[in-house]
Structures are given as C-alpha cells and as structure tokens.
Design an enzyme around this catalytic site. Structure first.
Site, PDB file in Angstrom:
ATOM      1  N   CYS A  17    -117.424  58.985  80.177  1.00 36.72           N
ATOM      2  CA  CYS A  17    -116.155  59.678  80.481  1.00 36.72           C
ATOM      3  C   CYS A  17    -115.591  60.374  79.245  1.00 36.72           C
ATOM      4  O   CYS A  17    -115.700  61.588  79.090  1.00 36.72           O
ATOM      5  CB  CYS A  17    -115.118  58.706  81.048  1.00 36.72           C
ATOM      6  N   ARG A  18    -114.958  59.623  78.347  1.00 35.98           N
ATOM      7  CA  ARG A  18    -114.202  60.241  77.259  1.00 35.98           C
ATOM      8  C   ARG A  18    -115.077  60.916  76.210  1.00 35.98           C
ATOM      9  O   ARG A  18    -114.820  62.077  75.835  1.00 35.98           O
ATOM     10  CB  ARG A  18    -113.285  59.193  76.596  1.00 35.98           C
ATOM     11  N   SER A  19    -116.079  60.200  75.677  1.00 37.08           N
ATOM     12  CA  SER A  19    -116.834  60.802  74.561  1.00 37.08           C
ATOM     13  C   SER A  19    -117.706  61.990  74.994  1.00 37.08           C
ATOM     14  O   SER A  19    -117.800  62.961  74.227  1.00 37.08           O
ATOM     15  CB  SER A  19    -117.625  59.753  73.765  1.00 37.08           C
ATOM     16  N   ASP A  66    -108.685  54.961  78.695  1.00 38.01           N
ATOM     17  CA  ASP A  66    -109.881  54.823  79.524  1.00 38.01           C
ATOM     18  C   ASP A  66    -109.549  55.244  80.964  1.00 38.01           C
ATOM     19  O   ASP A  66    -108.692  54.638  81.598  1.00 38.01           O
ATOM     20  CB  ASP A  66    -110.301  53.341  79.469  1.00 38.01           C
TER      21      ASP A  66
HETATM   22  P1  4NP Z   1    -115.717  55.695  78.899  1.00 34.10           P
HETATM   23  O1  4NP Z   1    -115.219  55.055  80.288  1.00 34.10           O
HETATM   24  O2  4NP Z   1    -115.707  54.560  77.891  1.00 34.10           O
HETATM   25  O3  4NP Z   1    -114.694  56.734  78.612  1.00 34.10           O
HETATM   26  O4  4NP Z   1    -117.111  56.243  79.162  1.00 34.10           O
HETATM   27  C1  4NP Z   1    -115.771  53.903  80.860  1.00 34.10           C
HETATM   28  C2  4NP Z   1    -116.988  53.989  81.516  1.00 34.10           C
HETATM   29  C3  4NP Z   1    -117.520  52.879  82.133  1.00 34.10           C
HETATM   30  C4  4NP Z   1    -116.834  51.673  82.085  1.00 34.10           C
HETATM   31  C5  4NP Z   1    -115.618  51.586  81.427  1.00 34.10           C
HETATM   32  C6  4NP Z   1    -115.093  52.707  80.800  1.00 34.10           C
HETATM   33  N1  4NP Z   1    -117.369  50.538  82.737  1.00 34.10           N
HETATM   34  O5  4NP Z   1    -116.670  49.500  82.810  1.00 34.10           O
HETATM   35  O6  4NP Z   1    -118.516  50.581  83.219  1.00 34.10           O
END
Ligand code: 4NP
Length: 163
Positions: A16-18, A128
C-alpha cells in the site's frame, strides 16, 4: 549507478504505502527530467505479501491521480542498508523495525521518517490504510504527494551542482 541518489521507501506489507511512495517519487523525478539521477525502490518490514502487486485499492486510487503502481512486494534485506542512500519509513513502527535491523551506526543514519519531508501536511506518520475505507487511501496519497515533493526539493538543494 554509482552517483545516483538511491531511495528505498519502506512500510509494513509493501503493498500500500511504500509502493505508492515509489510511484509518486518516480513520477516527480521524471517530471523534473532527473530519472537518470535516481534509483527508487520500495520494500516491507514483513515478507507477508512477497511477490504480490500493490493492493488493488491502492492501485486504483493511485491510477486516478496518474500513478501506475506495478512493483512487486519484497521484504527489506540486509544489503539494502549498503545499497541505498536514504531509507524512508512510513510510520514509527516501520522506523523502529528498520533501526533494529540496521547493521551499523552508518546504516542507522540513512533511516528517515517520510513525514519529516512534508511541507503542507501536519502528519507525523503515513497511516496504514489496509483496514480503512476509500478515505484512508486518499489520505495516504495526499501525505505522500506532499512528502515526496519536499524530499525531492531537499535532495536538489543538498546536491546543488550535482543534480
Ligand atoms: P502497507 O499496508 O504496510 O502500507 O503495505 C499493509 C498491508 C498489509 C497488511 C498491513 C498493512 N497486512 O496486515 O497484511
């Protein structure tokens, strides 16, 4: 490759974010005609989603703003601390985990909080969006557009004469 500025954006899942930060930064750098001066990548502190494309919600929100997110998720590796000049954490948990993983004080000095480069937004972390609704993804993009623009300006200023 040697003289390129090498940036690694890091979040938890790298879906998502990165990847959004990677896509926005690449877009800004291309717009500025500086694509040959940068190497830009992203990674996760976890390997939970290794090999996956970014989350479909993140991809569609980003696409509406003109960013194509096509990177594949991968975990942070120990070589990253040697290979990159700046490692940018999306939130405090990412920052703490990166600091723990850093093999040396020099490696620690490469780790930054992404929101430290915000110029307009008051955010102290990139939230997040994984369990949020559509708003969460828009907020992430708003913060990252501001932070990526501030980061590029900072690098251009500090590297005056090089870039
Ligand atoms: P990210 O978001 O850290 O911005 O890629 C997430 C992606 C997956 C999960 C949590 C946050 N997960 O719990 O699977």
């Amino acid at each position: 490759m040697k003289d390129k500025k090498k940036l690694l954006f890091v979040c938890l899942g790298n879906i998502c974010r990165s990847p959004a930060a990677e896509g926005i930064m690449k877009h800004l750098v291309e717009e500025a005609g500086l694509e040959n001066d940068f190497f830009i990548d992203s990674a996760g502190t976890s390997g939970w989603h290794e090999g996956e494309l970014p989350d479909s919600r993140m991809r569609s929100h980003a696409k509406k703003r003109g960013y194509d997110l096509n990177s594949l998720s991968r975990p942070v590796r120990s070589q990253d601390f040697d290979n990159f000049d700046m490692i940018l954490a999306m939130d405090d948990t990412n920052y703490t985990n990166l600091m723990r993983q850093a093999p040396s004080p020099e490696a620690e000095s490469k780790i930054y909080r992404m929101t430290d480069f915000c110029k307009k937004k008051e955010a102290d972390h990139v939230p997040d969006p994984y369990y949020s609704g559509a708003d969460g993804f828009e907020i992430v993009l708003d913060i990252l557009e501001d932070a990526c623009s501030g980061l590029l300006e900072e690098i251009k200023t500090k590297n005056r004469g090089i870039l």
